[in-house]
Scaffold this active site. Sequence first.
Site, PDB file in Angstrom:
ATOM      1  N   THR A  18       1.016  -1.772  -0.097  1.00 52.43           N
ATOM      2  CA  THR A  18       0.658  -0.650  -0.219  1.00 52.43           C
ATOM      3  C   THR A  18       1.049   1.577   0.195  1.00 52.43           C
ATOM      4  OG1 THR A  18      -0.320  -0.014   2.089  1.00 52.43           O
ATOM      5  CG2 THR A  18      -1.680  -1.263   1.021  1.00 52.43           C
ATOM      6  N   GLY A  19       0.427   2.328  -1.046  1.00 47.94           N
ATOM      7  CA  GLY A  19       1.161   3.235  -0.688  1.00 47.94           C
ATOM      8  C   GLY A  19       2.135   3.141  -1.209  1.00 47.94           C
ATOM      9  N   ALA A  20       2.697   2.307  -3.180  1.00 54.73           N
ATOM     10  CA  ALA A  20       3.490   2.152  -3.798  1.00 54.73           C
ATOM     11  C   ALA A  20       3.917   3.326  -4.906  1.00 54.73           C
ATOM     12  CB  ALA A  20       2.830   0.944  -4.190  1.00 54.73           C
ATOM     13  N   GLY A  23       7.510   7.829  -2.253  1.00 55.11           N
ATOM     14  CA  GLY A  23       8.089   7.589  -1.024  1.00 55.11           C
ATOM     15  C   GLY A  23       8.741   6.344  -0.872  1.00 55.11           C
ATOM     16  N   GLY A  25       7.112   3.233  -0.249  1.00 53.83           N
ATOM     17  CA  GLY A  25       6.372   2.297  -0.786  1.00 53.83           C
ATOM     18  C   GLY A  25       7.272   2.058  -2.558  1.00 53.83           C
ATOM     19  N   SER A 181       6.737   3.991  12.576  1.00 53.42           N
ATOM     20  CA  SER A 181       7.556   5.689  12.736  1.00 53.42           C
ATOM     21  C   SER A 181       8.769   5.687  14.321  1.00 53.42           C
ATOM     22  CB  SER A 181       6.711   6.708  12.857  1.00 53.42           C
ATOM     23  OG  SER A 181       7.648   7.732  13.155  1.00 53.42           O
ATOM     24  N   TYR A 203      -0.734  11.854  13.865  1.00 54.75           N
ATOM     25  CA  TYR A 203       0.769  11.400  13.450  1.00 54.75           C
ATOM     26  C   TYR A 203       0.975  10.144  14.488  1.00 54.75           C
ATOM     27  CZ  TYR A 203       3.998   9.020  10.321  1.00 54.75           C
ATOM     28  OH  TYR A 203       4.725   8.772   9.491  1.00 54.75           O
TER      29      TYR A 203
END
Length: 343
Positions: A18-20, A23, A25, A181, A203
Site C-alpha cells: 500500500t502507498g506504492a 516515497g 513504498g 515510526s 500521526y
Amino acid sequence: MAAAAAGARRMERVVLVTGASGGVGLALCRRLLEEDGRVHLCLACRNAQKSEATRESILAAHPAAQVSTVEVDLGSVASVLRAARDLRRRFQRLDFVYLNAGIMPNPHVNFKALWQGLLTGKILHMLTTAEGVMTQTDRLNGDGLQEVFATNLFGHFILVRQLESLLCGNEKPSRLIWTSSSNARESAFSLSDYQHAKGQESYSSSKYATDLTSVVLNRKLNKQGLYSSVVCPGLVMSNMTYRILPVFLWMLLMPIMWLIRFFAKTYTLTPYNGAEAHVWLFKQKPESLDPLVKYHSCTSGLGKKYVEPRKIDVDEEIAEKFYEKLLELEKQILERYDDLLDK
C-alpha cells in the site's frame, strides 16, 4: 510443459504494497524486484492514474516483472472493501502485505519547543524522534472517523481482516509488515481517545496504535500461519516530509542533516535507505522474529545501510483492549456497507 509453467507461476510469491506510488513504498517495490524478480507485485494506490504510471516506471526497469495494481483509498472503508473483494477474486493467497500508506495532514513545527530543546540539551533526541516538535491538524473523513487514524491504521486493519482468507492457513506463512515510526509514542496515545480527536499529535498516536495492533495480531494469528512485524524507515525525505517546511528551508537544512547522520543513525534521508528494514524482513523466516521488536532502517554517517532491532514500548494488556475497540468499531462501520460484503 505448459502445465509446469502454470504451476510455477502459481508458486510465485504475491506481494501487496500500500502507498506504492511514492516515497518508501515505491523504493520498496523496486528493491523487492531487485531481490526476487519472480514475485508478483501488486501496487495498492489511491490514485489509479498515478498507480498505472508507477507500474509502467517499474516495468521499464524490470521488463519481465509481474506487476499489477489495485485502487484503494485507505481513508475510505468502502474503497477498502471494494479493493479487498477485488484482491480475493484475483489471488488465491497473499505472501506479503506491506501496510505502508500513511498521511500527515497540515504538519506544523513547534519552533518554541525546538529552542527549548536546544537550551536543555535534548535537541538531538527531539530531531530524531520528533517528540514535542511536530503537531498536525486532523479532521473527520466521510465515514465520520478521524482522518489520520482511519488512513494510517483502521483502513489497514479492515483490509487485513477482509483478506484473512488469503493470508491464513497457507502452506507457507504469510507476512504483515507495517510501516511505523520513531514518532510512535505512548504519550500521544490514549485508549479513551484512540482516534486522537482531542490532541494535536494524530500521526504519532496512529503509529503507536500500529505497534499495538501488530503485537495483538501475532498473538491471535500466528497459529494460523500469519506473522506481523513493524518497521521504522527513519527520517526520509519524501513528499510528506517536504510539506513540513518551505522548500528553500529544506535546501538550507540538507547539508546540516547529512552531518547529523554521523550522530543520528535513523537519518536515512532517502526512500531507498528507508526501505532497508522492509527488505531485510522480506528475507527472514517469520518464526525466528521477536513479535515485540520494531526493526529500524539505519544509515551510518558514511552511508552504510543496516537494520537495528529495538523492543517495542507497548503494554500488552492495553494492546488487547485496543484490539477489542477496533473490533467494536469494525462491527459498527461494516453495518453501513452490507452490500460490499461477501455473503
